[in-house]
Design a protein around this motif. Structure first.
Motif, PDB file in Angstrom:
ATOM      1  N   LEU A 191       0.835  -1.198   0.000  1.00  0.00           N
ATOM      2  CA  LEU A 191       0.000   0.000   0.000  1.00  0.00           C
ATOM      3  C   LEU A 191       0.869   1.246   0.000  1.00  0.00           C
ATOM      4  CD1 LEU A 191      -2.469  -1.073   2.845  1.00  0.00           C
ATOM      5  CD2 LEU A 191      -2.947  -1.096   0.381  1.00  0.00           C
ATOM      6  N   VAL A 192       0.453   2.245  -0.764  1.00  0.00           N
ATOM      7  CA  VAL A 192       1.085   3.562  -0.727  1.00  0.00           C
ATOM      8  C   VAL A 192       0.258   4.399   0.240  1.00  0.00           C
ATOM      9  CG1 VAL A 192       1.694   5.628  -2.033  1.00  0.00           C
ATOM     10  CG2 VAL A 192       1.908   3.359  -3.089  1.00  0.00           C
ATOM     11  N   VAL A 193       0.871   4.805   1.354  1.00  0.00           N
ATOM     12  CA  VAL A 193       0.167   5.554   2.392  1.00  0.00           C
ATOM     13  C   VAL A 193       0.416   7.043   2.169  1.00  0.00           C
ATOM     14  CG1 VAL A 193      -0.070   5.932   4.866  1.00  0.00           C
ATOM     15  CG2 VAL A 193       0.400   3.631   4.004  1.00  0.00           C
ATOM     16  N   PHE A 194      -0.683   7.815   2.191  1.00  0.00           N
ATOM     17  CA  PHE A 194      -0.572   9.253   1.992  1.00  0.00           C
ATOM     18  C   PHE A 194      -1.498   9.975   2.957  1.00  0.00           C
ATOM     19  CE2 PHE A 194      -3.774   7.630  -0.893  1.00  0.00           C
ATOM     20  CZ  PHE A 194      -4.812   8.550  -0.825  1.00  0.00           C
ATOM     21  N   GLN A 195      -1.302  11.270   3.049  1.00  0.00           N
ATOM     22  CA  GLN A 195      -2.105  12.060   3.970  1.00  0.00           C
ATOM     23  C   GLN A 195      -2.808  13.186   3.218  1.00  0.00           C
ATOM     24  OE1 GLN A 195      -0.199  12.658   7.659  1.00  0.00           O
ATOM     25  NE2 GLN A 195      -1.579  14.262   8.334  1.00  0.00           N
ATOM     26  N   VAL A 196      -4.084  13.359   3.554  1.00  0.00           N
ATOM     27  CA  VAL A 196      -4.881  14.489   3.074  1.00  0.00           C
ATOM     28  C   VAL A 196      -5.535  15.063   4.320  1.00  0.00           C
ATOM     29  CG1 VAL A 196      -6.781  15.262   1.600  1.00  0.00           C
ATOM     30  CG2 VAL A 196      -5.284  13.411   0.819  1.00  0.00           C
ATOM     31  N   GLY A 197      -5.213  16.320   4.635  1.00  0.00           N
ATOM     32  CA  GLY A 197      -5.691  16.878   5.892  1.00  0.00           C
ATOM     33  C   GLY A 197      -5.030  16.136   7.039  1.00  0.00           C
ATOM     34  N   ASP A 198      -5.813  15.814   8.055  1.00  0.00           N
ATOM     35  CA  ASP A 198      -5.280  15.134   9.236  1.00  0.00           C
ATOM     36  C   ASP A 198      -5.417  13.610   9.177  1.00  0.00           C
ATOM     37  OD1 ASP A 198      -4.601  17.554  10.409  1.00  0.00           O
ATOM     38  OD2 ASP A 198      -6.569  17.789  11.336  1.00  0.00           O
ATOM     39  N   GLN A 199      -5.888  13.068   8.063  1.00  0.00           N
ATOM     40  CA  GLN A 199      -6.164  11.641   7.968  1.00  0.00           C
ATOM     41  C   GLN A 199      -5.219  10.966   6.978  1.00  0.00           C
ATOM     42  OE1 GLN A 199      -8.321   9.594   9.760  1.00  0.00           O
ATOM     43  NE2 GLN A 199      -7.154   8.062   8.635  1.00  0.00           N
ATOM     44  N   ARG A 200      -4.868   9.715   7.267  1.00  0.00           N
ATOM     45  CA  ARG A 200      -4.056   8.906   6.358  1.00  0.00           C
ATOM     46  C   ARG A 200      -4.965   8.005   5.527  1.00  0.00           C
ATOM     47  NH1 ARG A 200      -0.627   9.244  10.698  1.00  0.00           N
ATOM     48  NH2 ARG A 200       1.500   9.826  10.173  1.00  0.00           N
ATOM     49  N   TYR A 201      -4.569   7.832   4.276  1.00  0.00           N
ATOM     50  CA  TYR A 201      -5.266   6.983   3.327  1.00  0.00           C
ATOM     51  C   TYR A 201      -4.217   6.122   2.633  1.00  0.00           C
ATOM     52  CZ  TYR A 201      -8.868  10.492   4.039  1.00  0.00           C
ATOM     53  OH  TYR A 201      -9.782  11.338   4.616  1.00  0.00           O
ATOM     54  N   ALA A 202      -4.680   5.142   1.879  1.00  0.00           N
ATOM     55  CA  ALA A 202      -3.745   4.301   1.133  1.00  0.00           C
ATOM     56  C   ALA A 202      -4.377   3.865  -0.174  1.00  0.00           C
ATOM     57  CB  ALA A 202      -3.359   3.075   1.956  1.00  0.00           C
ATOM     58  N   LEU A 203      -3.524   3.654  -1.150  1.00  0.00           N
ATOM     59  CA  LEU A 203      -3.900   3.053  -2.432  1.00  0.00           C
ATOM     60  C   LEU A 203      -3.056   1.811  -2.617  1.00  0.00           C
ATOM     61  CD1 LEU A 203      -3.836   6.166  -4.828  1.00  0.00           C
ATOM     62  CD2 LEU A 203      -5.862   5.000  -3.947  1.00  0.00           C
ATOM     63  N   HIS A 204      -3.592   0.848  -3.338  1.00  0.00           N
ATOM     64  CA  HIS A 204      -2.795  -0.328  -3.678  1.00  0.00           C
ATOM     65  C   HIS A 204      -1.648   0.104  -4.584  1.00  0.00           C
ATOM     66  CE1 HIS A 204      -5.392  -3.393  -1.911  1.00  0.00           C
ATOM     67  NE2 HIS A 204      -6.388  -2.590  -2.235  1.00  0.00           N
ATOM     68  N   LEU A 205      -0.470  -0.408  -4.322  1.00  0.00           N
ATOM     69  CA  LEU A 205       0.718  -0.028  -5.080  1.00  0.00           C
ATOM     70  C   LEU A 205       0.543  -0.250  -6.576  1.00  0.00           C
ATOM     71  CD1 LEU A 205       3.638   0.982  -5.068  1.00  0.00           C
ATOM     72  CD2 LEU A 205       4.365  -1.388  -4.717  1.00  0.00           C
ATOM     73  N   GLU A 206      -0.207  -1.273  -6.963  1.00  0.00           N
ATOM     74  CA  GLU A 206      -0.310  -1.587  -8.389  1.00  0.00           C
ATOM     75  C   GLU A 206      -1.025  -0.502  -9.206  1.00  0.00           C
ATOM     76  OE1 GLU A 206      -3.657  -4.188  -6.520  1.00  0.00           O
ATOM     77  OE2 GLU A 206      -1.536  -3.979  -6.112  1.00  0.00           O
ATOM     78  N   VAL A 207      -1.754   0.416  -8.568  1.00  0.00           N
ATOM     79  CA  VAL A 207      -2.400   1.498  -9.318  1.00  0.00           C
ATOM     80  C   VAL A 207      -1.581   2.787  -9.284  1.00  0.00           C
ATOM     81  CG1 VAL A 207      -4.723   0.558  -8.970  1.00  0.00           C
ATOM     82  CG2 VAL A 207      -3.872   2.353  -7.435  1.00  0.00           C
ATOM     83  N   VAL A 208      -0.411   2.744  -8.644  1.00  0.00           N
ATOM     84  CA  VAL A 208       0.429   3.930  -8.525  1.00  0.00           C
ATOM     85  C   VAL A 208       1.646   3.788  -9.433  1.00  0.00           C
ATOM     86  CG1 VAL A 208       1.849   5.307  -6.957  1.00  0.00           C
ATOM     87  CG2 VAL A 208      -0.337   4.378  -6.168  1.00  0.00           C
TER      88      VAL A 208
END
Length: 145
Positions: free
Chosen positions: A3-20
């Motif tokens: 997973l690629v973990v990223f932050q938007v505002g104060d919350q962390r989100y993730a996308l599957h690496l295969e779509v990045v």
């Protein structure tokens, strides 16, 4: 699961690496006249002109001006590369798939988030890029009508 973990505002989100494809520093965005709200504009990424999407609205995060510390996640939807504008990218983690709490286990019918990962730094919402894009497109259509 990677997973690629990223932050938007104060919350962390993730996308599957295969779509990045890659993560790059935010650059100046060319405003696209007539673009729907949520589409910040376009950028030239190695000769490709790609739309820059702001996920803040669909994620319930307040709008903000772009900062030089922000980052772009160049991602793939079926048949379309897009750029997500995020505040920061924490990196790639290998998270055990069996430890992901599925969205339906949290609240029946939620369907907006694929699942939740529990990290030492807090909760990470795992986003399905196609679902996130559809949420954005639905919001964009609603704003246009």
């Amino acid at each position: 699961m990677l997973l690629v973990v990223f932050q938007v505002g104060d919350q962390r989100y993730a996308l599957h690496l295969e779509v990045v494809e890659r993560v790059v520093r935010a650059v100046e965005v060319s405003v696209l006249a007539g673009a729907p709200k949520g589409v910040v504009g376009v950028v030239n990424v190695f000769g490709r002109i790609l739309p820059v999407l702001d996920p803040r609205g669909p994620l319930g995060v307040p709008e903000k001006a772009m900062a030089i510390t922000d980052q772009f996640i160049i991602s793939y939807l079926p048949g379309q590369a897009v750029v997500l504008w995020v505040d920061s990218v924490d990196g790639v983690i290998d998270y055990p798939e069996g430890e992901v709490t599925q969205a339906k286990e949290i609240l029946a019918g939620i369907g907006e988030v694929e699942g939740v990962a529990k990290l030492e730094q807090g909760i990470v919402f795992i986003e399905d890029l196609s679902k996130l894009y559809r949420r954005m497109a639905g919001r964009l259509e609603a704003l246009d009508s």
